[in-house]
Design an enzyme around this catalytic site. Structure first.
Site, mmCIF file in Angstrom:
data_model
loop_
_atom_site.group_PDB
_atom_site.id
_atom_site.type_symbol
_atom_site.label_atom_id
_atom_site.label_comp_id
_atom_site.label_asym_id
_atom_site.label_seq_id
_atom_site.Cartn_x
_atom_site.Cartn_y
_atom_site.Cartn_z
ATOM 1 N N HIS A 1 83.975 48.302 37.045
ATOM 2 C CA HIS A 1 83.476 47.849 38.349
ATOM 3 C C HIS A 1 81.957 47.756 38.211
ATOM 4 O O HIS A 1 81.266 48.777 38.192
ATOM 5 C CB HIS A 1 83.897 48.862 39.406
ATOM 6 C CG HIS A 1 83.325 48.628 40.759
ATOM 7 N ND1 HIS A 1 83.489 49.548 41.789
ATOM 8 C CD2 HIS A 1 82.605 47.617 41.285
ATOM 9 C CE1 HIS A 1 82.888 49.092 42.871
ATOM 10 N NE2 HIS A 1 82.335 47.926 42.587
ATOM 11 N N SER B 1 89.141 57.111 39.048
ATOM 12 C CA SER B 1 87.709 56.881 38.903
ATOM 13 C C SER B 1 87.112 57.872 37.912
ATOM 14 O O SER B 1 87.093 59.082 38.163
ATOM 15 C CB SER B 1 87.018 57.038 40.256
ATOM 16 O OG SER B 1 85.614 56.992 40.102
ATOM 17 N N HIS C 1 89.214 53.405 36.350
ATOM 18 C CA HIS C 1 88.219 52.619 37.069
ATOM 19 C C HIS C 1 86.847 53.127 36.647
ATOM 20 O O HIS C 1 86.531 54.309 36.835
ATOM 21 C CB HIS C 1 88.430 52.788 38.571
ATOM 22 C CG HIS C 1 87.562 51.920 39.416
ATOM 23 N ND1 HIS C 1 87.804 50.573 39.599
ATOM 24 C CD2 HIS C 1 86.449 52.210 40.139
ATOM 25 C CE1 HIS C 1 86.887 50.073 40.391
ATOM 26 N NE2 HIS C 1 86.039 51.042 40.741
ATOM 27 N N ASP D 1 82.874 52.912 36.915
ATOM 28 C CA ASP D 1 81.769 52.465 37.752
ATOM 29 C C ASP D 1 80.499 52.289 36.930
ATOM 30 O O ASP D 1 79.976 53.255 36.358
ATOM 31 C CB ASP D 1 81.520 53.471 38.876
ATOM 32 C CG ASP D 1 82.610 53.439 39.929
ATOM 33 O OD1 ASP D 1 82.913 52.339 40.412
ATOM 34 O OD2 ASP D 1 83.167 54.505 40.256
ATOM 35 N N ASP E 1 89.094 50.592 46.872
ATOM 36 C CA ASP E 1 88.100 51.524 46.349
ATOM 37 C C ASP E 1 87.404 52.205 47.517
ATOM 38 O O ASP E 1 86.640 51.576 48.246
ATOM 39 C CB ASP E 1 87.080 50.772 45.487
ATOM 40 C CG ASP E 1 86.158 51.711 44.725
ATOM 41 O OD1 ASP E 1 86.229 52.935 44.942
ATOM 42 O OD2 ASP E 1 85.370 51.209 43.902
ATOM 43 N N GLY E 2 87.701 53.500 47.698
ATOM 44 C CA GLY E 2 87.003 54.263 48.721
ATOM 45 C C GLY E 2 87.916 55.091 49.590
ATOM 46 O O GLY E 2 88.698 54.568 50.381
ATOM 47 N N GLY F 1 78.084 53.076 45.914
ATOM 48 C CA GLY F 1 77.036 53.951 45.387
ATOM 49 C C GLY F 1 77.386 55.410 45.270
ATOM 50 O O GLY F 1 76.938 56.072 44.334
ATOM 51 N N ALA G 1 80.454 58.663 45.943
ATOM 52 C CA ALA G 1 81.793 59.119 46.296
ATOM 53 C C ALA G 1 81.718 60.005 47.535
ATOM 54 O O ALA G 1 80.653 60.502 47.906
ATOM 55 C CB ALA G 1 82.398 59.896 45.125
#
Length: 232
Positions: free
Chosen positions: A66, A9, A33, A35, A176-177, A143, A145
């Site tokens: 994303h 990310s 990735h 965002d 993702d997460g 929204g 991290a």
């Protein structure tokens, strides 16, 4: 199951030396990735196409955007111009124009992805699964991290893996997460194929990103019992 893949990310990078970090991680990761947030669909602001255009020339791997925005279509041409290879909008933003948006992404020479928020059911994307390259399942709310892992999403990952196998499809199941040593094993057991690494899974491990990557690999192997392929 194929060998796992790892995405990084960019939102979690040190923006002051982002170009250097992208160059370093291009030697290890399978993809970046990216965002994109509009401050409405996702309650935050993150990367922009103009910034990406400056940074992505340092990347030699796949660049996946994303798109967390109410109107994903307005971002497609700027992202293509910035050097993005795959665009993944949220299914929640595509209710009236999903197939048109997928076609638009393809027409710009990019791969297609879809992202599901935690409360969005797997069944809602079944009609689109033959058209996508990546299915991203959120295991935190969008929204920000650093949020705690939502264990209830493991069942959705299992659904995605079972449907893919049953129907002979090729979409990549990406998570993702909160992908880290605390979650690698249960995510992999559920069917996860690509892990997006942020602060917990990578950047907090060591300021030297080569060493951080080595530590991440060791954490993955120790917790999953799976030996990763040697790096080139």
């Amino acid at each position: 199951m194929n060998a796992p893949k790892f995405a990084v990310s960019l939102m979690c990078m040190d923006f002051a030396i982002a170009g250097k970090q992208v160059s370093t991680l291009s030697q290890h990761a399978d993809s970046f990735h990216l965002d994109i947030m509009d401050g409405h669909f996702a309650p935050n602001l993150s990367l922009s196409p103009a910034w990406l255009k400056k940074v992505l020339p340092n990347s030699s791997i796949r660049n996946e955007a994303h798109v967390m925005a109410d109107d994903p279509d307005m971002w497609l041409e700027p992202l293509a111009d910035a050097g993005v290879n795959v665009v993944s909008p949220h299914v929640e933003t595509l209710n009236t124009h999903a197939f048109r948006t997928m076609n638009a992404i393809r027409s710009l020479g990019m791969g297609t992805g879809l992202v599901l928020n935690p409360l969005t059911t797997f069944d809602s994307v079944v009609p689109l699964l033959e058209r996508i390259d990546i299915l991203t399942i959120m295991t935190i709310d969008i929204g920000f991290a650093g949020q705690p892992f939502i264990d209830e999403m493991l069942a959705k990952i299992e659904q995605a893996a079972a449907f893919k196998a049953e129907h002979g499809l090729n979409y990549e199941i990406q998570i993702d997460g909160s992908c880290s040593e605390k979650t690698f094993a249960k995510l992999r057991a559920a069917g996860a194929e690509t892990f997006i690494l942020g602060n917990a899974g990578l950047f907090s491990l060591n300021r030297d990103l080569d060493q951080a990557w080595a530590q991440m690999r060791a954490n993955y192997e120790r917790t999953t019992g799976e030996t990763l392929p040697a790096e080139d």
